[in-house]
Design a protein around this motif. Structure first.
Motif, short mmCIF file in Angstrom:
data_model
loop_
_atom_site.label_atom_id
_atom_site.label_comp_id
_atom_site.label_asym_id
_atom_site.label_seq_id
_atom_site.Cartn_x
_atom_site.Cartn_y
_atom_site.Cartn_z
N GLN A 97 51.82 -65.35 -28.21
CA GLN A 97 53.28 -65.37 -28.34
C GLN A 97 53.87 -64.55 -27.20
O GLN A 97 53.23 -63.64 -26.67
N THR A 98 55.10 -64.85 -26.84
CA THR A 98 55.78 -64.13 -25.77
C THR A 98 55.84 -62.63 -26.09
O THR A 98 56.16 -62.23 -27.20
N GLY A 99 55.47 -61.83 -25.09
CA GLY A 99 55.50 -60.37 -25.24
C GLY A 99 54.25 -59.77 -25.85
O GLY A 99 54.14 -58.55 -25.94
N HIS A 100 53.31 -60.58 -26.25
CA HIS A 100 52.07 -60.06 -26.82
C HIS A 100 51.08 -59.79 -25.70
O HIS A 100 51.17 -60.34 -24.61
N SER A 101 50.09 -58.90 -25.96
CA SER A 101 49.21 -58.49 -24.88
C SER A 101 47.81 -58.14 -25.38
O SER A 101 47.58 -57.99 -26.58
N GLY A 102 46.91 -58.00 -24.41
CA GLY A 102 45.55 -57.57 -24.69
C GLY A 102 44.95 -56.91 -23.46
O GLY A 102 45.42 -57.13 -22.33
N TYR A 103 43.92 -56.09 -23.69
CA TYR A 103 43.24 -55.35 -22.63
C TYR A 103 41.75 -55.64 -22.67
O TYR A 103 41.15 -55.65 -23.74
N MET A 104 41.15 -55.81 -21.50
CA MET A 104 39.69 -55.82 -21.35
C MET A 104 39.36 -54.53 -20.62
O MET A 104 39.97 -54.22 -19.59
N VAL A 105 38.38 -53.75 -21.12
CA VAL A 105 38.17 -52.39 -20.64
C VAL A 105 36.70 -52.13 -20.32
O VAL A 105 35.80 -52.52 -21.08
N ILE A 106 36.45 -51.44 -19.17
CA ILE A 106 35.12 -50.90 -18.87
C ILE A 106 35.10 -49.47 -19.36
O ILE A 106 35.99 -48.67 -19.04
N GLN A 107 34.07 -49.13 -20.15
CA GLN A 107 33.87 -47.76 -20.62
C GLN A 107 32.48 -47.28 -20.17
O GLN A 107 31.53 -48.06 -20.18
N THR A 108 32.40 -46.01 -19.79
CA THR A 108 31.13 -45.45 -19.32
C THR A 108 30.77 -44.20 -20.11
O THR A 108 31.63 -43.52 -20.65
N THR A 109 29.46 -43.94 -20.16
CA THR A 109 28.95 -42.73 -20.79
C THR A 109 27.93 -42.08 -19.86
O THR A 109 27.21 -42.78 -19.14
N ASP A 110 27.89 -40.75 -19.88
CA ASP A 110 26.84 -40.03 -19.16
C ASP A 110 25.95 -39.26 -20.13
O ASP A 110 25.15 -38.42 -19.73
N SER A 114 26.99 -40.82 -26.68
CA SER A 114 27.63 -39.85 -27.59
C SER A 114 29.14 -39.89 -27.44
O SER A 114 29.87 -39.67 -28.39
N SER A 115 29.61 -40.18 -26.21
CA SER A 115 31.04 -40.36 -25.96
C SER A 115 31.21 -41.30 -24.77
O SER A 115 30.32 -41.40 -23.93
N TYR A 116 32.33 -41.98 -24.74
CA TYR A 116 32.65 -42.91 -23.66
C TYR A 116 34.02 -42.60 -23.08
O TYR A 116 34.91 -42.13 -23.80
N ASP A 117 34.17 -42.87 -21.79
CA ASP A 117 35.47 -42.79 -21.11
C ASP A 117 35.87 -44.18 -20.67
O ASP A 117 35.05 -44.92 -20.12
N SER A 153 34.90 -53.62 -23.67
CA SER A 153 35.58 -53.83 -24.94
C SER A 153 36.84 -54.67 -24.73
O SER A 153 37.31 -54.85 -23.61
N PHE A 154 37.36 -55.19 -25.83
CA PHE A 154 38.62 -55.93 -25.82
C PHE A 154 39.54 -55.32 -26.87
O PHE A 154 39.16 -55.15 -28.01
N ASP A 155 40.74 -54.97 -26.42
CA ASP A 155 41.77 -54.42 -27.31
C ASP A 155 42.85 -55.48 -27.45
O ASP A 155 43.66 -55.68 -26.55
N GLU A 156 42.84 -56.16 -28.58
CA GLU A 156 43.83 -57.20 -28.88
C GLU A 156 45.04 -56.49 -29.46
O GLU A 156 45.10 -56.21 -30.64
N VAL A 157 45.97 -56.13 -28.58
CA VAL A 157 47.12 -55.34 -28.99
C VAL A 157 47.97 -56.11 -29.99
O VAL A 157 48.33 -55.60 -31.06
N SER A 158 48.31 -57.35 -29.65
CA SER A 158 49.11 -58.18 -30.56
C SER A 158 48.92 -59.65 -30.25
O SER A 158 49.33 -60.12 -29.19
N ASP A 159 48.26 -60.35 -31.16
CA ASP A 159 48.07 -61.80 -31.11
C ASP A 159 47.73 -62.32 -29.72
O ASP A 159 48.50 -63.05 -29.09
N CYS A 160 46.56 -61.93 -29.26
CA CYS A 160 46.11 -62.27 -27.91
C CYS A 160 44.62 -62.59 -27.96
O CYS A 160 43.92 -62.10 -28.84
N ALA A 161 44.14 -63.39 -27.01
CA ALA A 161 42.72 -63.75 -26.98
C ALA A 161 42.14 -63.48 -25.60
O ALA A 161 42.80 -63.65 -24.58
N LEU A 162 40.88 -63.05 -25.59
CA LEU A 162 40.08 -62.99 -24.37
C LEU A 162 39.25 -64.27 -24.39
O LEU A 162 38.42 -64.46 -25.28
N GLU A 163 39.54 -65.15 -23.44
CA GLU A 163 38.92 -66.47 -23.48
C GLU A 163 37.54 -66.48 -22.85
O GLU A 163 37.29 -65.82 -21.85
#
Length: 181
Positions: A97-110, A114-117, A153-163
């Motif tokens: 839908q118009t105005g909806h969004s999503g994020y694809m994110v790289i996260q790393t750990t050292d 135990s934790s990711y950035d 990871s994928f953060d589906e903020v509001s009604d969005c798809a990672l195709e």
């Protein structure tokens, strides 16, 4: 101590390369530094997913990996050897839908997870069903293959798809070892 002065070293058997002090010199490379790998998302994701656990290597014509390749287990990528690595993601993000969004994110750990950035993210917020293919690259200094890892990871903020798709890479992750650390 002996000294040998040599202008040229030729291979005994063509194609085998030459080993000096245990280091292979072959086809312009010192050692086996060629490490590239790629993964595609085989189907769409339309909800928060951390980590994405469905990536797979593509099987299209001429698509491959070289070297040992990454290890991918339960959504976590482990590196086969230390070095400077180029890590890229490509995401085809489709707001429903118009105005909806999503994020694809790289996260790393050292610290072995135990934790990711979060170090790189792709985002699309647009009109309904206006897909956007986004691409991002970062460089990592991998000095400890037991503890340095990556997840996507994928953060589906509001009604969005990672195709995704299995015939071609719509969304994916790419790894390339550039050299020693």
């Amino acid at each position: 101590m002996s000294t040998i002065n040599v202008d040229n070293i030729n291979e005994y058997t063509s194609g085998d390369g030459v080993t000096v002090d245990g280091v292979l010199i072959k086809d312009g490379y010192v050692g086996n530094t060629v490490e590239v790998d790629q993964y595609l998302l085989p189907s769409d994701i339309s909800s928060d997913t951390d980590p994405i656990t469905t990536f797979q290597r593509p099987t299209g014509t001429l698509q491959t990996y070289a070297g040992t390749g990454m290890t991918y287990t339960s959504g976590i990528f482990s590196f086969p050897k230390t070095g400077i690595w180029k890590v890229s993601i490509m995401g085809k993000i489709n707001p429903k839908q118009t105005g909806h969004s999503g994020y694809m994110v790289i996260q790393t750990t050292d610290n072995n997870g135990s934790s990711y950035d979060s170090i790189l993210s792709l985002r699309n917020e647009d009109e309904a069903n206006r897909r956007s293919t986004n691409f991002g690259t970062t460089y990592l200094d991998i000095t400890d293959i037991s503890n340095h890892k990556v997840k996507i990871s994928f953060d589906e903020v509001s009604d969005c798809a990672l195709e995704g798709g299995s015939a071609e890479i719509a969304s994916g992750v790419f790894f390339e070892r550039l050299g020693d650390t």
